[in-house]
Each structure stands twice: as C-alpha cells, then as structure tokens.
Motif scaffolding. Structure first.
Motif, mmCIF file in Angstrom:
data_model
loop_
_atom_site.group_PDB
_atom_site.id
_atom_site.type_symbol
_atom_site.label_atom_id
_atom_site.label_comp_id
_atom_site.label_asym_id
_atom_site.label_seq_id
_atom_site.Cartn_x
_atom_site.Cartn_y
_atom_site.Cartn_z
ATOM 1 N N ASN A 289 70.197 5.563 2.726
ATOM 2 C CA ASN A 289 70.493 4.945 1.431
ATOM 3 C C ASN A 289 70.036 5.888 0.333
ATOM 4 N N SER A 290 70.907 6.160 -0.633
ATOM 5 C CA SER A 290 70.650 7.185 -1.645
ATOM 6 C C SER A 290 70.252 6.583 -2.992
ATOM 7 N N GLY B 241 74.594 2.938 4.084
ATOM 8 C CA GLY B 241 74.337 2.069 2.952
ATOM 9 C C GLY B 241 73.810 0.715 3.339
ATOM 10 N N HIS C 216 74.601 3.663 -4.237
ATOM 11 C CA HIS C 216 75.189 2.925 -3.111
ATOM 12 C C HIS C 216 76.697 3.147 -3.003
ATOM 13 N N GLU D 110 77.782 6.561 -1.063
ATOM 14 C CA GLU D 110 77.156 6.926 0.206
ATOM 15 C C GLU D 110 78.071 7.688 1.165
ATOM 16 N N TYR E 178 79.915 0.355 6.596
ATOM 17 C CA TYR E 178 79.372 0.713 5.278
ATOM 18 C C TYR E 178 79.016 -0.571 4.534
#
Length: 328
Positions: free
Chosen positions: A215-216, A189, A299, A302, A160
């Motif tokens: 990645n959000s 991430g 981030h 995630e 991560y």
C-alpha cells in the motif's frame, strides 16, 4: 360480548394477519428488487477473457468501480448490476486497463461481479454486512474458471482493493491441489493481518506460492481507515522486505490520458513497522478517492505506478514456477 362484537373482532384479526403478511411480502419484494440479478458464469458476457494460448493464467478481481444508485422503484442499490451496460462500463474499463498494463503474454480472466458500492466501505459494519454478496459471486466465478476455463494450467491470483479482500478469501478457502498450482497471489491495495497456511509472505522477486501485498502513501499519516498496518508487505520496485529504498522512474502513459504528468523519479521504500510503502517525489496532481480517500494516499495508483514491475514480476514468477515443474 355480543355475537356481532365477536364477528368484528375476528374480522379485524383476519385483516391484521393479511396486512402483516402483505407488508412482509412488500418488504421482501423491495429487498429482492434492490439486489441485482445474480451473474451466471456460463454466460460469456459475465467475463473479460484474453486467451493468449499461454502456459499460465492471471485470474484478476477488480476494485470498487460502483457507487450507490437509485432504482426505478425508488430503492437505493448498493451493488453493481453486471447486466446493465452503464454499470458494466467502468468494470470493463478496469479489466481492460489491468490486462493491458500487467498481463504481458499470460492469459487473463476477470469476472464481472456484484461488487459493493464505494459507500459500503465507509464503515466496518457496512462493509461486513454487504461483502457477503460479492464474495459469493467471486467464489462461484473462481470455481467455474477452475472447472471450465483454466484447463489445469498454473495461475496467478490477483485482486485490487475490494478485489484484493475477496481474493484473500478465495486463497484461504482454496484446496491444497489448487493451491499447489498457484504461482503467486497479488493482494494489491489491501492489508493482511491474519495468518493462514496459504498466505505466505513474498520475500523476493522469484519465490512462488507466495502472497504479494503493498500500500503506497506519501507518509504514514496518509493512511485510510483500515489500511494502517499489514503483516505481509513487500516493495514492488526492488522486491525487498527491508527498508532499502529503490528509484522508480515513470513516463507519461499513452494508455491513461488523465495521467499526463511529466517524468517523475520517485524513491520507494518499505516502512517495516507498518508495512506501508513510502513514496517520495510524486509530483502529479493526484486523484483522492471520494468518501474514504485521503490526500497523500496513493491507493488509486497502486497498479499504475508499478505496472512495469508487476508485469515483469508476474512473468518471472511464472517462469520460475514452470521451470520448477518441468525440472529445468
């Protein structure tokens, strides 16, 4: 020049050599003292292990949990000290949290390592200069795991953020025999621009030997530096690589009291031009990473957001892999 003058010059020359050597020694000493002791992976205190006697493992590399700190000698240290209790605590908290959220019935192995501080990620040059040390630790930990802890079982490789970057290096260095025992790699991430025979983009929920990456963000303007685009990306809610959206329902987590949000129903879709996950409907007050974070970038969430999907997906890919090996 007189004999006395020659003697003085020789004496000054000797003094200059001694002073130069002493200064160099002090500089080396300061540098050495500002680098924490190397983790020894035969020492069980340098691991978080949860052996559930399962047929497969998760090898997980934690994200950045360390900031710069001042040593007693006045030097600033940019790396985690894996033997110092106060600095181990946040590393352990992530190890425990991820194990609890996503491992399910799988065995779980996570090494302590001298990760770079958050300040080290402020620029590409700093990151490049300081990432060599944690990579060396993680490389040694993974080799020790394969030789002494894995028992030749299939495994999931996961990392991560900073851990995701390091995980990708392990994946690229992996020999073919080891790679063939890898169920999947989860680069959470982080972004993937490079091509490599061992980096095979996941295309669905149950393919194996593949890499999962996402990645959000709230929208494409919320990216952090270096996270703008990824060649490998998948939606961890519907496990699709197109732009079809999926609903994600979240409940307040008893494991993470800081996240006591009301139930959200979010829409998650993949922006295929950038590889970013677009999350709509997130209403909780969010945590923005200091120094490198950006409002609207998720981030820090995630794993937490997709914990159920990750746990179920790891179990599914493991079952698929084991069934293929046994011919069922």
């Amino acid at each position: 020049m007189t004999r006395t003058g020659d003697s003085i010059l020789r004496l000054l020359s000797v003094m200059l050599v001694v002073l130069t050597a002493w200064t160099s020694c002090q500089q080396r000493k300061a540098t050495s003292e500002s680098i924490p002791e190397e983790p020894h992976y035969q020492d069980p205190t340098q691991w978080y292990v949860n052996n559930r006697k399962a047929a497969a493992d998760v090898f997980y590399i934690i994200s950045t949990e360390t900031g710069d700190y001042v040593l007693p000698n006045g030097e600033t240290c940019h790396y985690a000290d894996t033997y110092r209790d106060s600095l181990r605590a946040p590393l352990y908290a992530e190890m425990l949290g991820v194990d609890t959220l996503v491992s399910g019935r799988l065995n779980y192995f996570s090494p302590y390592y001298r990760q770079c501080s958050l300040q080290s990620l402020e620029s590409d040059s700093l990151t490049a200069a300081r990432m060599t040390l944690p990579l060396g630790d993680v490389r040694r930990a993974f080799q020790y795991y394969l030789k002494h802890l894995n028992g030749h079982r299939p495994f999931i490789l996961a990392g991560y953020s900073q851990g995701g970057r390091l995980m990708l290096e392990l994946l690229k260095e992996m020999d073919q025999e080891t790679y063939e025992r890898m169920i999947a790699a989860y680069a959470i991430g982080t972004t993937i621009q490079e091509s490599h025979p061992h980096i095979v983009a996941a295309k669905r929920a149950d393919d194996t030997g593949v890499t999962v990456c996402y990645n959000s963000v709230r929208d494409t303007t919320c990216t952090m530096r270096g996270w703008e685009r990824s060649r490998v990306a998948i939606n961890p809610v519907n496990w699709r690589t197109d732009s079809v959206s999926a609903l994600l329902h979240t409940e307040p987590s008893q494991l993470l009291p800081v996240d006591r949000q009301q139930k959200d129903t979010m829409s998650v879709r993949l922006d295929t031009s950038t590889g970013l996950l677009i999350v709509e409907g997130f209403t909780a007050q969010d945590y923005v990473l200091p120094l490198i974070g950006k409002e609207g970038n998720y981030h820090s969430r995630e794993i937490w957001l997709y914990r159920d999907q990750l746990r179920e997906n790891m179990a599914l890919r493991t079952a698929t892999f084991l069934n293929t090996v046994t011919g069922k």
